[in-house]
Design a protein around this motif. Structure first.
Motif, short mmCIF file in Angstrom:
data_model
loop_
_atom_site.label_atom_id
_atom_site.label_comp_id
_atom_site.label_asym_id
_atom_site.label_seq_id
_atom_site.Cartn_x
_atom_site.Cartn_y
_atom_site.Cartn_z
N ASN A 39 0.83 -1.22 0.00
CA ASN A 39 0.00 0.00 0.00
C ASN A 39 0.86 1.26 0.00
O ASN A 39 0.39 2.34 0.31
N VAL A 40 2.15 1.13 -0.33
CA VAL A 40 3.02 2.30 -0.42
C VAL A 40 3.55 2.43 -1.85
O VAL A 40 3.59 1.46 -2.60
N GLY A 41 3.99 3.65 -2.18
CA GLY A 41 4.63 3.89 -3.47
C GLY A 41 3.77 3.50 -4.65
O GLY A 41 2.58 3.78 -4.71
N LYS A 42 4.38 2.81 -5.61
CA LYS A 42 3.68 2.46 -6.85
C LYS A 42 2.73 1.30 -6.68
O LYS A 42 2.00 0.95 -7.61
N GLY A 43 2.75 0.67 -5.49
CA GLY A 43 1.79 -0.40 -5.23
C GLY A 43 2.36 -1.80 -5.37
O GLY A 43 1.70 -2.78 -5.02
N THR A 44 3.58 -1.91 -5.87
CA THR A 44 4.23 -3.23 -5.95
C THR A 44 5.61 -3.15 -5.29
O THR A 44 6.31 -2.15 -5.42
N GLN A 90 -3.09 -0.59 -7.40
CA GLN A 90 -3.10 -2.02 -7.71
C GLN A 90 -4.38 -2.66 -7.16
O GLN A 90 -4.74 -2.43 -6.01
N VAL A 91 -5.04 -3.45 -7.99
CA VAL A 91 -6.23 -4.17 -7.54
C VAL A 91 -6.01 -5.66 -7.79
O VAL A 91 -5.18 -6.04 -8.61
N THR A 132 -3.10 -9.63 -10.37
CA THR A 132 -2.92 -8.23 -9.97
C THR A 132 -3.02 -7.36 -11.21
O THR A 132 -2.37 -7.63 -12.22
N ALA A 133 -3.87 -6.33 -11.14
CA ALA A 133 -4.05 -5.42 -12.28
C ALA A 133 -3.85 -3.99 -11.82
O ALA A 133 -4.06 -3.66 -10.65
N THR A 134 -3.43 -3.14 -12.74
CA THR A 134 -3.29 -1.71 -12.45
C THR A 134 -4.58 -1.00 -12.82
O THR A 134 -4.99 -1.03 -13.99
N LEU A 135 -5.23 -0.41 -11.81
CA LEU A 135 -6.46 0.35 -12.04
C LEU A 135 -6.08 1.81 -12.31
O LEU A 135 -5.41 2.44 -11.49
N SER A 136 -6.50 2.34 -13.46
CA SER A 136 -6.17 3.72 -13.83
C SER A 136 -7.45 4.51 -14.08
O SER A 136 -8.34 4.06 -14.81
N VAL A 137 -7.52 5.70 -13.44
CA VAL A 137 -8.68 6.60 -13.61
C VAL A 137 -8.15 7.97 -14.00
O VAL A 137 -7.68 8.73 -13.14
N LYS A 146 -11.02 -6.44 -6.35
CA LYS A 146 -10.86 -6.04 -4.94
C LYS A 146 -9.79 -4.96 -4.85
O LYS A 146 -8.66 -5.15 -5.32
N LEU A 147 -10.16 -3.82 -4.27
CA LEU A 147 -9.24 -2.70 -4.09
C LEU A 147 -8.71 -2.75 -2.66
O LEU A 147 -9.46 -2.54 -1.72
N GLY A 148 -7.43 -3.06 -2.51
CA GLY A 148 -6.85 -3.19 -1.17
C GLY A 148 -7.51 -4.31 -0.39
O GLY A 148 -7.73 -5.41 -0.90
N ASN A 149 -7.86 -4.03 0.87
CA ASN A 149 -8.51 -5.03 1.72
C ASN A 149 -10.03 -4.85 1.77
O ASN A 149 -10.70 -5.41 2.64
N ARG A 150 -10.56 -4.08 0.82
CA ARG A 150 -12.00 -3.82 0.82
C ARG A 150 -12.76 -4.97 0.18
O ARG A 150 -12.17 -5.88 -0.40
N ALA A 151 -14.06 -4.87 0.27
CA ALA A 151 -14.92 -5.93 -0.26
C ALA A 151 -14.80 -6.02 -1.78
O ALA A 151 -14.47 -5.05 -2.46
#
Length: 863
Positions: free
Chosen positions: A192-197, A576-577, A588-593, A643-648
């Protein structure tokens, strides 16, 4: 019977026949050798690789499960597990993920347990920390930062908040290690830090981190100690074990919630007491008192709102590379079923042709033996023993070579991707038995089929030469204009081609099989090479990804814009999701908005791979990559579980499926993101385009930008490109296997069939030589036919190669990679030229043989 006394002489006759027809015997043996070597070798590769992994997991005590909690793990959690110590072994681990601002890396700093009960490390060099100021690094750190060496100083330099969680931040590097948790060399999972990986991990002595709770508990269930990983039994027991863990730890969530609330109230109590004292000293409507009381009320509300912690359970599949390694072995197994079939099918056809010719040559001998009173079984046994001996020798040599060479060769290719030891060769007797049966069926079965007619003939018929095959009017002869223009030699060539249809079919299929394998080999190289060109040149038009701690500040924007390399940027949310679905390995996929979706096309090309139709973000769903859609069997209009992080888990509707080759991507518009996740996107990143692409200037860009407050990470695409395609270099070995194997097969097939062709027509060739044809003209008499058959084989092989290439691509792809399916025209040309070269080599060998044949002896009558 006479036959009983002649046994010794009979075996001498078989040995004499082998000596007389060495080329034929060797060609049968070689074709069997190639087929068996590929079948047994490639069939053994998957099990050998799995066995190497099984041994490694057992030796390093790889945990079967891991437990984490949103509130950390306490002694109470360990106490529960301790009560079940007869069923499991456990180990608590403390770690902290940081973003190194001095070298642009996301690092997991973990304390090494006093005793490594599980996930035992492998020392690559140096030793484990013995003093508080010593640190060991992941071997991957040395790959990413080549300047890191034993004895160097390693500094932790992250955000002020995270820096405070270390009792010491300067260390001496005393070793480099690998961990069984990370089977894959390059990937270290998400954070959960930096670029996500994560880039790599670092290990320090216990007591270095200030945190009082464990970050993770690793567990190994004893009922899985002797169970083969990846097997159905393992999966069934693992599911039951996870259910037990959930049942044991479930009651602790409420206790932990109460404990956290009590701790918070205890901290608040002195402040509340001070406010109470203040209330006695100040008027009730005093602003100071009112503000203090409001803060206490707010704090109490926050304490009451402390949620019940969530426990997160994961198995080995969560370890980077664990599931992918198994999938790669299954791809090798898939290859082992189709690939050797080419060899076996061609071997059967060639053996049938060869044994047919052998029977035709020995008709007089068969008639003589029949006249002397030998039984059909005694006469036929010569051919069966001849073919059986060739099969047996070919099988023994093929097994010895194939089982020892191919598994090591292929495992070495994959070895550059995984932290696993070298494989141990094992002989799979079931597959070896099947290979032997197939080999014997090819030769002895072919002999039995050919002998069926001749053994039932009378001795007088057999002792007479077989009448030559009658010629027929060709359909080409009805094309009078064309036929009249042909020379005598060309007419003879065409008549001979269609007169011997079996040989025509055998040669064309044999050449086609070789051509198909070469096209597949070169096609794989094209498909791999095109990934780099298409992904980094055609689809991605940015040079760096900048990740911030939150929304872009004015200072951050100024810092970015004043960089000398800066040309243009796109502000977006990037995180990262995890894509989760039962029965499919988590991806693992990169979510971009993008903040301004209309500008996305300047940085990323989203298009249909086949039609190149452009896609644009809308408010009704996501654009996902083609490989992700294929893995999860989703199409436009379906939902993808994300799933985004530890969320549902959330369901994301698929609006379009775009061309992409490396990693997984999900693109959402800001409105669509809010609809799915229930909150607005925080734009924590930038895609940046550079004015130039020098390596030193790019590194300086990253270094300068990270000095700005709130900048967490800068990922340079040039580095990503280099890292991603290191492992693809190993595919060159696969290409070599295909081309060399195809070449060997082409040589054996062409030599064998040309040899049979010459043997069948030796009287014809002798006649034209006696009539005054020169040596090169006699050779051309055969070569013209071979050339036509080779060209026909090349044409058929193009279609077979397309199919085989497509099949291999589907089985060889990894989960995070999609090969480009096209084959370059040059690959067809190279394959055709190589096949022609093998044909010319065979004709050169035949030319030498024809020059040595005594044509007058060949013309002598057998009557």
């Amino acid at each position: 019977m006479v036959g009983g006394k002649m046994t010794k002489a009979y075996f001498k006759a078989i040995l004499r026949e082998i000596g007389r027809s060495k080329a034929r015997f060797l060609s049968i043996m070689l074709i069997i050798f190639l087929g068996v070597a590929f079948y047994t070798g490639i069939r053994a590769t998957g099990p050998d690789m799995l066995q190497a992994a099984d041994d490694y997991y057992a030796r390093q005590k790889l945990a079967t499960n891991s437990v984490q909690s949103t509130a950390g793990l306490t002694k109470n959690d360990l106490a529960v597990l301790h009560r079940h110590r007869n069923a499991l072994t456990y180990q608590a681990v403390k770690y902290l993920d940081i973003n190194q601002l001095n070298n642009n890396r996301a690092v997991r700093v973990a304390e090494i347990p006093a005793k490594q009960r599980l996930n035992r490390l492998t020392m690559v060099s140096g030793h484990l920390p013995r003093k508080a100021n010593e640190i060991v690094l992941d071997q991957q750190a040395r790959v990413l930062q080549p300047r890191l060496k034993l004895g160097d100083t390693y500094r932790i330099a992250t955000t002020t908040k995270l820096n405070r969680q270390f009792k010491r931040r300067t260390f001496k590097i005393v070793g480099f290690v690998t961990s069984p948790r990370y089977i894959e060399k390059a990937t270290r999972g998400v954070t959960n830090v930096g670029k996500g990986t994560l880039d790599y991990f670092a290990l320090v002595k216990p007591g270095t981190l200030t945190q009082t709770v464990a970050s993770r508990i690793d567990i190994q269930f004893k009922n899985l100690a002797t169970v083969t990983p990846y097997s159905a039994t393992y999966k069934r027991l693992d599911k039951a074990n996870t259910a037990k863990l959930k049942r044991w730890l479930k009651p602790l969530a409420a206790k932990r919630q109460t404990q956290l609330q009590q701790q918070a109230r205890a901290k608040l109590a002195p402040q509340a007491a001070k406010v109470d004292q203040l209330a006695q000293q100040l008027p009730a409507n005093s602003p100071i008192l009112t503000a203090a009381q409001a803060k206490i009320t707010q704090a109490k509300a926050q304490i009451a709102a402390i949620d019940r912690p969530t426990y997160l359970y994961s198995g080995r599949a969560a370890n980077p590379g664990y599931s992918e390694y198994h999938e790669n072995t299954q791809r090798v197994v898939a290859l082992s079923t189709v690939f050797p079939l080419f060899f076996i099918a061609i071997a059967a056809l060639i053996c049938l042709t060869t044994m047919t010719r052998m029977v035709a040559e020995l008709r007089v001998q068969m008639g003589t033996l029949k006249a002397l009173g030998y039984s059909n079984s005694a006469i036929g046994s010569e051919f069966l023993l001849y073919g059986g001996l060739a099969s047996l020798l070919g099988t023994l040599l093929g097994v010895g070579f194939g089982v020892n060479f191919f598994p090591r060769f292929i495992a070495q290719a994959y070895g550059s991707m995984y932290n696993l030891p070298a494989i141990n060769v094992q002989y799979l007797w079931g597959d070896i038995g099947i290979a032997l049966i197939i080999a014997l069926a090819c030769t002895m079965g072919s002999a039995a089929i050919v002998l069926r007619v001749d053994l039932n003939s009378l001795p007088a018929v057999l002792m007479q030469p077989k009448a030559p095959k009658a010629g027929k009017t060709l359909w080409l002869e009805h094309w009078h204009g064309f036929w009249r223009r042909l020379s005598f030699n060309h007419k003879v060539t065409l008549r001979n081609l269609f007169r011997y249809k079996q040989r025509l079919l055998m040669t064309v299929l044999g050449i086609a099989g070789c051509m198909a394998m070469m096209i597949t080999g070169f096609g794989l190289k094209d498909s791999i090479g095109d990934i780099s060109l298409k992904q980094f040149d055609q689809l991605w038009h940015y040079d760096a990804v900048v990740v911030r701690s939150g929304s872009q500040t004015a200072a951050q924007r100024r810092a970015l814009h004043r960089q000398s390399l800066y040309r243009h940027d796109l502000v977006l949310k990037q995180s990262q999701v995890t894509v989760e679905k039962d029965g499919i390995a988590n991806q693992t996929a990169t979510l971009s908005v993008p903040q301004q979706p209309s500008k996305l096309k300047q940085f990323v090309v989203l298009r249909n791979r086949q039609t190149h139709q452009a896609y644009h973000l809308n408010n009704h769903g996501a654009i996902i990559d083609e490989k992700l859609a294929k893995l999860y069997h989703v199409k436009v209009g379906d939902n993808l579980p994300v799933k985004l992080g530890n969320r549902a888990l959330k369901q994301v509707k698929v609006a379009a499926i775009a061309e992409n080759y490396v990693n997984h991507f999900i693109y959402l518009s800001p409105t669509a993101y809010r609809q799915v996740f229930g909150h607005a996107a925080i734009y924590n990143g930038n895609l940046v385009q550079f004015t130039q692409h020098g390596e030193r200037a790019q590194n300086q860009f990253a270094s300068d930008l990270l000095k700005t407050k709130g900048m967490l990470n800068v990922t340079l695409l040039s580095t990503e490109k280099k890292t991603n395609f290191q492992m693809l270099d190993t595919m060159d070995l696969v290409v070599i296997i295909f081309v060399v194997a195809a070449g060997a097969l082409a040589l054996v097939v062409l030599y064998n069939l040309t040899n049979i062709n010459v043997s069948e027509r030796i009287r014809e060739l002798s006649t034209i030589k006696v009539l005054g044809f020169y040596d090169h003209e006699v050779t051309m008499y055969i070569f013209r036919e071979n050339l036509i058959l080779t060209v026909l084989g090349i044409l058929v092989g193009c279609f077979m190669g397309d199919w085989l290439h497509s099949y291999i691509l589907n089985t060889a792809e990894t989960d995070s990679l999609m090969f480009s399916p096209g084959i370059h025209p040059l690959s067809y040309i190279y394959s055709a030229l190589l096949t022609l070269a093998f044909s010319l080599l065979v004709m050169w060998l035949m030319h030498r043989k024809l020059k040595r044949i005594n044509m007058l002896d060949a013309l002598q009558s057998v009557d």
